[in-house]
Design a protein around this motif. Sequence first.
Motif, PDB file in Angstrom:
ATOM      1  N   PHE A  79       0.850  -1.178   0.000  1.00  0.00           N
ATOM      2  CA  PHE A  79       0.000   0.000   0.000  1.00  0.00           C
ATOM      3  C   PHE A  79       0.895   1.240   0.000  1.00  0.00           C
ATOM      4  O   PHE A  79       1.876   1.308   0.751  1.00  0.00           O
ATOM      5  N   ILE A  80       0.575   2.236  -0.838  1.00  0.00           N
ATOM      6  CA  ILE A  80       1.382   3.453  -0.923  1.00  0.00           C
ATOM      7  C   ILE A  80       0.494   4.671  -0.755  1.00  0.00           C
ATOM      8  O   ILE A  80      -0.637   4.706  -1.241  1.00  0.00           O
ATOM      9  N   GLN A  81       1.018   5.671  -0.037  1.00  0.00           N
ATOM     10  CA  GLN A  81       0.263   6.895   0.202  1.00  0.00           C
ATOM     11  C   GLN A  81       1.243   8.074   0.282  1.00  0.00           C
ATOM     12  O   GLN A  81       2.210   8.034   1.033  1.00  0.00           O
ATOM     13  N   GLY A  82       0.961   9.092  -0.487  1.00  0.00           N
ATOM     14  CA  GLY A  82       1.736  10.324  -0.424  1.00  0.00           C
ATOM     15  C   GLY A  82       0.799  11.509  -0.304  1.00  0.00           C
ATOM     16  O   GLY A  82      -0.248  11.554  -0.940  1.00  0.00           O
ATOM     17  N   VAL A  83       1.172  12.484   0.544  1.00  0.00           N
ATOM     18  CA  VAL A  83       0.387  13.698   0.724  1.00  0.00           C
ATOM     19  C   VAL A  83       1.335  14.877   0.828  1.00  0.00           C
ATOM     20  O   VAL A  83       2.354  14.800   1.532  1.00  0.00           O
ATOM     21  N   SER A  84       1.040  15.957   0.114  1.00  0.00           N
ATOM     22  CA  SER A  84       1.820  17.183   0.260  1.00  0.00           C
ATOM     23  C   SER A  84       0.888  18.380   0.298  1.00  0.00           C
ATOM     24  O   SER A  84      -0.170  18.385  -0.343  1.00  0.00           O
ATOM     25  N   VAL A  85       1.271  19.397   1.066  1.00  0.00           N
ATOM     26  CA  VAL A  85       0.513  20.635   1.182  1.00  0.00           C
ATOM     27  C   VAL A  85       1.459  21.804   0.968  1.00  0.00           C
ATOM     28  O   VAL A  85       2.531  21.873   1.586  1.00  0.00           O
ATOM     29  N   LEU A  86       1.097  22.698   0.052  1.00  0.00           N
ATOM     30  CA  LEU A  86       1.805  23.949  -0.144  1.00  0.00           C
ATOM     31  C   LEU A  86       0.849  25.054   0.265  1.00  0.00           C
ATOM     32  O   LEU A  86      -0.060  25.429  -0.483  1.00  0.00           O
ATOM     33  N   ALA A  87       1.023  25.560   1.507  1.00  0.00           N
ATOM     34  CA  ALA A  87       0.085  26.501   2.105  1.00  0.00           C
ATOM     35  C   ALA A  87       0.504  27.931   1.803  1.00  0.00           C
ATOM     36  O   ALA A  87       1.623  28.348   2.089  1.00  0.00           O
TER      37      ALA A  87
ATOM     38  N   ARG B 278      -1.585  31.919   0.048  1.00  0.00           N
ATOM     39  CA  ARG B 278      -2.876  32.543  -0.255  1.00  0.00           C
ATOM     40  C   ARG B 278      -3.712  31.619  -1.142  1.00  0.00           C
ATOM     41  O   ARG B 278      -4.930  31.596  -1.048  1.00  0.00           O
ATOM     42  N   ASP B 279      -3.052  30.874  -1.996  1.00  0.00           N
ATOM     43  CA  ASP B 279      -3.692  29.825  -2.795  1.00  0.00           C
ATOM     44  C   ASP B 279      -3.023  28.513  -2.425  1.00  0.00           C
ATOM     45  O   ASP B 279      -1.958  28.183  -2.935  1.00  0.00           O
ATOM     46  N   SER B 280      -3.597  27.800  -1.478  1.00  0.00           N
ATOM     47  CA  SER B 280      -2.991  26.560  -0.985  1.00  0.00           C
ATOM     48  C   SER B 280      -3.325  25.397  -1.909  1.00  0.00           C
ATOM     49  O   SER B 280      -4.417  25.341  -2.497  1.00  0.00           O
ATOM     50  N   THR B 281      -2.385  24.462  -2.017  1.00  0.00           N
ATOM     51  CA  THR B 281      -2.555  23.278  -2.859  1.00  0.00           C
ATOM     52  C   THR B 281      -2.335  22.016  -2.040  1.00  0.00           C
ATOM     53  O   THR B 281      -1.315  21.894  -1.353  1.00  0.00           O
ATOM     54  N   LEU B 282      -3.290  21.104  -2.126  1.00  0.00           N
ATOM     55  CA  LEU B 282      -3.176  19.787  -1.494  1.00  0.00           C
ATOM     56  C   LEU B 282      -3.073  18.739  -2.587  1.00  0.00           C
ATOM     57  O   LEU B 282      -3.912  18.700  -3.495  1.00  0.00           O
ATOM     58  N   ASN B 283      -2.032  17.894  -2.521  1.00  0.00           N
ATOM     59  CA  ASN B 283      -1.866  16.779  -3.447  1.00  0.00           C
ATOM     60  C   ASN B 283      -1.888  15.471  -2.660  1.00  0.00           C
ATOM     61  O   ASN B 283      -1.285  15.375  -1.587  1.00  0.00           O
ATOM     62  N   SER B 284      -2.570  14.476  -3.202  1.00  0.00           N
ATOM     63  CA  SER B 284      -2.609  13.171  -2.548  1.00  0.00           C
ATOM     64  C   SER B 284      -2.568  12.071  -3.596  1.00  0.00           C
ATOM     65  O   SER B 284      -3.208  12.187  -4.647  1.00  0.00           O
TER      66      SER B 284
ATOM     67  N   ASN C 219      -5.226   9.811  -7.711  1.00  0.00           N
ATOM     68  CA  ASN C 219      -4.602  11.096  -7.406  1.00  0.00           C
ATOM     69  C   ASN C 219      -5.652  12.173  -7.222  1.00  0.00           C
ATOM     70  O   ASN C 219      -6.600  12.283  -8.004  1.00  0.00           O
ATOM     71  N   TYR C 220      -5.459  12.978  -6.190  1.00  0.00           N
ATOM     72  CA  TYR C 220      -6.398  14.042  -5.826  1.00  0.00           C
ATOM     73  C   TYR C 220      -5.622  15.341  -5.659  1.00  0.00           C
ATOM     74  O   TYR C 220      -4.621  15.387  -4.938  1.00  0.00           O
ATOM     75  N   THR C 221      -6.057  16.412  -6.334  1.00  0.00           N
ATOM     76  CA  THR C 221      -5.435  17.728  -6.217  1.00  0.00           C
ATOM     77  C   THR C 221      -6.514  18.762  -5.920  1.00  0.00           C
ATOM     78  O   THR C 221      -7.538  18.811  -6.603  1.00  0.00           O
ATOM     79  N   HIS C 222      -6.257  19.593  -4.885  1.00  0.00           N
ATOM     80  CA  HIS C 222      -7.227  20.609  -4.485  1.00  0.00           C
ATOM     81  C   HIS C 222      -6.529  21.952  -4.359  1.00  0.00           C
ATOM     82  O   HIS C 222      -5.526  22.078  -3.639  1.00  0.00           O
ATOM     83  N   ASN C 223      -7.020  22.960  -5.075  1.00  0.00           N
ATOM     84  CA  ASN C 223      -6.543  24.336  -4.953  1.00  0.00           C
ATOM     85  C   ASN C 223      -7.602  25.149  -4.211  1.00  0.00           C
ATOM     86  O   ASN C 223      -8.778  25.166  -4.608  1.00  0.00           O
ATOM     87  N   SER C 224      -7.196  25.870  -3.157  1.00  0.00           N
ATOM     88  CA  SER C 224      -8.164  26.604  -2.356  1.00  0.00           C
ATOM     89  C   SER C 224      -8.703  27.838  -3.082  1.00  0.00           C
ATOM     90  O   SER C 224      -9.847  28.245  -2.851  1.00  0.00           O
ATOM     91  N   LYS C 225      -7.891  28.452  -3.943  1.00  0.00           N
ATOM     92  CA  LYS C 225      -8.315  29.634  -4.703  1.00  0.00           C
ATOM     93  C   LYS C 225      -7.905  29.469  -6.159  1.00  0.00           C
ATOM     94  O   LYS C 225      -6.925  30.054  -6.601  1.00  0.00           O
ATOM     95  N   PRO C 226      -8.632  28.686  -6.927  1.00  0.00           N
ATOM     96  CA  PRO C 226      -8.277  28.490  -8.333  1.00  0.00           C
ATOM     97  C   PRO C 226      -8.515  29.766  -9.138  1.00  0.00           C
ATOM     98  O   PRO C 226      -9.280  30.640  -8.718  1.00  0.00           O
ATOM     99  N   PRO C 227      -7.880  29.892 -10.303  1.00  0.00           N
ATOM    100  CA  PRO C 227      -8.107  31.063 -11.159  1.00  0.00           C
ATOM    101  C   PRO C 227      -9.567  31.159 -11.601  1.00  0.00           C
ATOM    102  O   PRO C 227     -10.272  30.153 -11.697  1.00  0.00           O
ATOM    103  N   SER C 228     -10.023  32.383 -11.876  1.00  0.00           N
ATOM    104  CA  SER C 228     -11.400  32.598 -12.292  1.00  0.00           C
ATOM    105  C   SER C 228     -11.709  31.934 -13.634  1.00  0.00           C
ATOM    106  O   SER C 228     -12.856  31.592 -13.925  1.00  0.00           O
ATOM    107  N   THR C 229     -10.652  31.709 -14.446  1.00  0.00           N
ATOM    108  CA  THR C 229     -10.843  31.059 -15.744  1.00  0.00           C
ATOM    109  C   THR C 229     -11.028  29.552 -15.616  1.00  0.00           C
ATOM    110  O   THR C 229     -11.412  28.887 -16.584  1.00  0.00           O
ATOM    111  N   ALA C 230     -10.726  28.980 -14.436  1.00  0.00           N
ATOM    112  CA  ALA C 230     -10.905  27.541 -14.188  1.00  0.00           C
ATOM    113  C   ALA C 230     -11.340  27.375 -12.740  1.00  0.00           C
ATOM    114  O   ALA C 230     -10.537  27.053 -11.869  1.00  0.00           O
TER     115      ALA C 230
END
Length: 252
Positions: free
Chosen positions: A189-197, A199-205, A224-235
């Motif tokens: 079983f493999i699991q990786g998580v990273s957070v770049l906190a 104004r626009d934080s990114t979570l990768n898993s 794979n899961y990626t979450h941006n807290s403040k994505p650009p208005s164009t996306a």
Amino acid sequence: MKVLTLLRGLPLFSLSFFSAGAMASVDIFTVPDDPSTAKSDFAGNVQGSYAHQGGNSRTSTISADSTLTWFDKANAYSLWGEAYNYSSDDTRSSEKYQAGLRLRHNLDGKNFLFGQSGWSGDRFNGYRGRYTTVAGYGRQIFSGPLHTLRAEVGPGVRHDEFTDGSGTTNALAYTALSYSYKLTDAAYFIQGVSVLASRDSTLNSETGIRIDLNKRFALKVTYNYTHNSKPPSTAPDKTDTKTQVSIVYNIP
């Protein structure tokens, strides 16, 4: 021609080539594996896939990623890159490119320093270019035989260039965990998580299972899961996901 026909029918299937330990996606953005446990001076992987569908609906998907790592007694140096694009009815609707450098220096058996820098372009998600650099301290908490776990933390900076022509530069705090657990003699079983906190934080898993079929081949399934807290208005969508099934070939 038979191989090409087979690949066209498997849109989530990819062939992979691995020579050693690091199994996490390049999206996770963690430092290289422990050089003190490396079985050789070099570990590399290349993974790529192509899928095409014709007829009433025409779609095509191309993806490739690679990580190359060199080890010496106390240091590891890694280069990585990824490219992906998807087209439907001759119109491209997804495109992403990434590249970077990672460095690790062991202070002792448990503690290490690291530095890493990366670039990514994802114009369909609003980013013409995203440049990230971090450095800091890490600890090898477990190193086997059943569990491997390492943690990293450090400051950094990120510069974003958006597809609408604007841009921002912000300080950030980086932290990551990389874990694997030996379920059986052949399954991990493999699991990786990273957070770049910032104004626009990114979570990768990345969550996955790897099953060794024999000495040369293994099956790997990842989500794979990626979450941006403040994505650009164009996306505006904050979350992206990817599921992939791979056959892994271990280079001798």
